[in-house]
Design an enzyme around this catalytic site. Sequence first.
Site, PDB file in Angstrom:
ATOM      1  N   ASN A  15       0.868  -1.279   0.225  1.00 60.96           N
ATOM      2  CA  ASN A  15       0.092   0.208  -0.183  1.00 60.96           C
ATOM      3  C   ASN A  15       1.407   1.218   0.148  1.00 60.96           C
ATOM      4  OD1 ASN A  15       1.119   0.050   2.464  1.00 60.96           O
ATOM      5  ND2 ASN A  15      -0.787  -0.686   3.330  1.00 60.96           N
ATOM      6  N   ASP A 204     -10.046  -9.084  -0.269  1.00 65.26           N
ATOM      7  CA  ASP A 204      -9.109  -8.352   0.530  1.00 65.26           C
ATOM      8  C   ASP A 204      -9.138  -6.942   0.427  1.00 65.26           C
ATOM      9  OD1 ASP A 204      -6.564  -7.892   2.650  1.00 65.26           O
ATOM     10  OD2 ASP A 204      -5.408  -6.927   0.972  1.00 65.26           O
TER      11      ASP A 204
END
Length: 329
Positions: A15, A204
């Site tokens: 991320n 996810d």
Amino acid sequence: MASQLSRIMRPDDANVAGNVHGGTILKMIEEAGAIISTRHCNSQNGERCVAALARVERTDFLSPMCIGEVAHVSAEITYTSKHSVEVQVNVMSENILTGTKKLTNKATLWYVPLSLKNVDKVLEVPPVVYSRQEQEEEGRKRYEAQKLERMETKWRNGDIVQPALNPEPNTVSYSQSSLIHLVGPSDCTLHGFVHGGVTMKLMDEVAGIVAARHCKTNIVTASVDAINFHDKIRKGCVITISGRMTFTSNKSMEIEVLVDADPVVDNSQKRYRAASAFFTYVSLSQEGKSLPVPQLVPETEDEKKRFEEGKGRYLQMKAKRQGRAEPQP
């Protein structure tokens, strides 16, 4: 029988804060499990098969993994029944600059062998040899427990996530999200069915979007409750992965994720529920410290019911952790 995979973590695995996505790790775990279980199921002469993922037990993300670290995924077969294989997987992260290693994940996966000639035919699994009789007895108990839990999840198969107009912040409708994906050849096994790891990575991603929309901070996967694969997903299907917030504690968020498959090229089959799971996320500051999360505001009776069910799961897991942490007399 054991196997190991290793891979360095790249920027596209993480991320914006540099933490590797939980879905990336789940996909590697499933790949290791699929290799060792398929290898074992073809270890004797007979009809050839590919091991298909049926269930992933609860897995905790014990420590974050970062860009540049190497993930070492080791898998071992710990039990076999007549038609299923239990695989235990450990994930270690290695800082190749310092040599420091740490355990990041532990997971238990269940596979079933499907014939290459007929994907609806489940083959028998070659038995494993146990070093102790207790290992087989303990494995059988785990097998019966997961079988019962899988049956209990099927009643939710008719539940769907409905969109809402102009939702208020901190409500279920405000953060709920969906992702639509056309299943292509690169998503699939030799059978033409989706890899379990591909499905888990998409689940996810959706759960992460729900969590980020709710708290508007950096978020990471803390744990995944049991993921149940109710039915196979064929190449060419359009899958809808939907996520909604079900419960918040002071510092964690539980998100339910549902996967529905629509066989658009096959008019004989209707849309069906393919997989479901609960993901738990935590909110982090820019320094990587845990932050309080905004409290969820359930509005409808169904949302209030799901909130109480989520609270029950949270308290049950909290009690288990505290029990493990208590010193033994």
